[in-house]
Design an enzyme around this catalytic site. Structure first.
Site, short mmCIF file in Angstrom:
data_model
loop_
_atom_site.label_atom_id
_atom_site.label_comp_id
_atom_site.label_asym_id
_atom_site.label_seq_id
_atom_site.Cartn_x
_atom_site.Cartn_y
_atom_site.Cartn_z
N LYS A 1 0.86 -1.18 0.00
CA LYS A 1 0.00 0.00 0.00
C LYS A 1 0.90 1.23 0.00
O LYS A 1 1.96 1.25 0.65
CB LYS A 1 -0.91 -0.03 1.24
CG LYS A 1 -1.99 1.05 1.25
CD LYS A 1 -2.91 0.87 2.46
CE LYS A 1 -4.00 1.93 2.52
NZ LYS A 1 -4.89 1.75 3.70
N SER B 1 -9.80 2.20 2.92
CA SER B 1 -8.96 3.01 2.05
C SER B 1 -8.00 2.20 1.19
O SER B 1 -7.38 2.71 0.27
CB SER B 1 -8.13 3.97 2.92
OG SER B 1 -7.23 3.25 3.77
N SER C 1 -9.89 -0.71 6.92
CA SER C 1 -9.39 -0.45 5.57
C SER C 1 -8.69 -1.63 4.90
O SER C 1 -8.30 -1.53 3.73
CB SER C 1 -8.43 0.76 5.59
OG SER C 1 -9.13 1.93 5.90
#
Length: 499
Positions: free
Chosen positions: A79, A154, A178
């Site tokens: 990420k 997210s 997330s």
């Protein structure tokens, strides 16, 4: 069957047995990323040279007969809020566009020690603030289950990349769901470990008391194996636990699909069923619970009244910590700078111009809300009250785990929604986290596992376990996975057979 559809465990076995090389696997992975990324926008940075260098070195060492870690040569993605030295890290924000990380996060060091080629960094809501991956400054990620569907947030980039067979596994971060919520919406497995089990050093902070790095994978066993790679005590992280997680992969055990579950007590949370949960999601959840019951598990209804207040408490505690953590991004200490074009040029006007133009609407919204909650005149009324609710959540969970071995809930209240469908309804967007935030408030491990389909889209079931009992969480998740409809984790997307 394309090698790209295989699990990380299956790929590692083929690498060890010499059926494939890491260079060939990594090249096929990168080719697929390049072919699909324009459509999905799952990656913000693709590192062809860096990944292939690692892959070739693994192949050379394997050919020379050197001892290698068990998953050496299996590609992975990060990420884009995790620092990897010498590569761009943007956190999905114009504020950090062009910034090159000067050091490696501890989880990156662990990945390098495991000899996993890092193929790139995945898209995310700006500074991890969002529930749809529509808040990225570099455009939304598309859920591979549908051309106009959101992947959740997210960490939608990591989830979409894994679901679409762009990479076998990836790293995410979970502040209020997330990793798990995108997992539910994309048919992937996502785990948030016990707070402190995986180091946060080198991960750009959103809300420090809630953030946790975790694995994104296509199977429970892959997620368990990745968490074992990531978990280590880190003296650079003051919240790091003294002992790493062990026995996670063993807990997923072969033959769990036929295991007698007699004696296992599974709690169903009264407050996280019925109202607010879509009927299709509720039906898949009930089917998963019934499957556990049929195999001998004792199902116990558990009442946790504080869970009804958890989402409100989360949306006070999280923005308060965001307000503090985001203060450094001002164009002076960190972040790109925008000089005022009119009026006097002072530190104040420059910061106002920089933060006004470099930060997106959701980030600004949370900074303002958090600053308001921390105001001296309102601290006790808002932030102080939220901390009391957090304590209630922790106490009620501790009482619940005295009665049951683990809890199961729907991971998300609904299936994947259309991009833009909830952009104007902030309350609806925030309520996507209603089932996941309690685990972050309490610091306990929780994960989502694909359990079935509703309206042709994947539904995730969440498993929550007591703190430090990550192995138990994986064991229950593996049981759910074994009896679940496999189509829930099989994205209907073309993968070349010759890849």
């Amino acid at each position: 069957m394309s090698i790209l559809t295989l699990s990380a465990i299956e790929l590692a076995k083929k690498l060890r047995e010499g059926e494939i090389t890491s260079e060939a696997l990594t090249k096929a992975t990168l080719d697929r990323i390049h072919a699909e990324n324009e459509r999905l926008n799952a990656f913000l940075f693709i590192d062809d040279d860096g990944a292939l260098d690692v892959a070739r070195a693994v192949d050379a060492d394997r050919a020379a007969g050197k001892e290698l870690p068990p998953f050496a040569g299996v590609p992975i993605a990060l990420k884009d809020n995790i620092c990897e030295r010498g590569t761009p890290v943007t956190c999905g924000s114009k504020m950090l566009e062009g910034w090159i990380a000067p050091y490696d996060a501890t989880v990156v060091k662990n990945i390098m020690a495991a000899r996993l080629p890092i193929v790139g960094h995945t898209n995310m809501d700006e500074f991890a603030m969002g529930s749809s991956t529509e808040n990225s400054a570099f455009g939304p990620t598309v859920n591979p289950w549908g051309e106009n569907l959101a992947p959740g947030g997210s960490g939608g980039g990591s989830a979409a990349a894994v679901a679409a067979y762009l990479v076998p596994w990836a790293l995410g971060s979970d502040t209020g769901g997330s990793i798990r919520q995108p997992g539910a919406l994309t048919g992937t497995v996502g785990a948030k470990p016990t707070y402190g089990n995986i180091s946060r050093y080198g991960v750009v902070a959103m809300a420090s008391s809630l953030d946790q790095v975790g694995p994104v994978a296509r199977t429970v066993a892959d997620a368990a194996a990745l968490q074992e790679i990531l978990s280590s005590h880190d003296p650079l992280d003051s919240t790091s636990l003294p002992e790493p997680a062990t026995g996670l992969l063993d807990a997923t055990g072969e033959g769990s699909q036929t295991e007698d579950l007699s004696g296992l007590r599974i709690g169903v949370v009264k407050e996280l069923s019925g109202e607010g949960i879509e009927p299709g999601v509720e039906a898949v959840f009930e089917q998963a619970v019934e499957s556990l019951k049929e195999r001998g598990a004792q199902i116990v209804e558990v009442s946790l009244p504080s869970f009804e207040m958890a989402i409100a408490a989360y949306y006070l505690i999280m923005p308060a910590e965001v307000s503090s953590n985001m203060a450094r991004f001002d164009g002076v200490r960190y972040g790109n700078r925008v000089e005022p074009t009119e009026g006097p040029v002072t530190a104040e006007t420059m910061m106002r111009e920089t933060r006004g133009k470099m930060l997106g609407a959701e980030v600004k919204r949370r900074i303002i809300l958090g600053t308001y909650a921390l105001d001296a005149g309102r601290y006790d009324e808002f932030y102080g009250s939220a901390l009391k609710v957090r304590t209630l959540v922790q106490r009620e969970l501790a009482d619940a785990f005295a009665q049951v071995d683990a809890l199961v809930t729907p991971t998300a209240p609904g299936v994947a929604f259309e991009l833009g469908a909830k952009s104007e309804d902030l309350m609806a967007m925030y309520m996507n986290d209603m089932t996941t935030t309690p685990a972050n408030l309490a610091g306990v491990p929780a994960m989502s596992v694909p359990a079935g389909l509703a309206d042709g889209l994947p539904v995730g079931v969440q498993v929550v376990a007591p703190a430090h009992e990550d192995a138990r969480m994986y064991k229950v998740a593996a049981m759910i996975e074994a009896s679940a409809d496999p189509s829930a984790r099989t994205c209907p997307i073309d993968v070349r057979e010759d890849a």
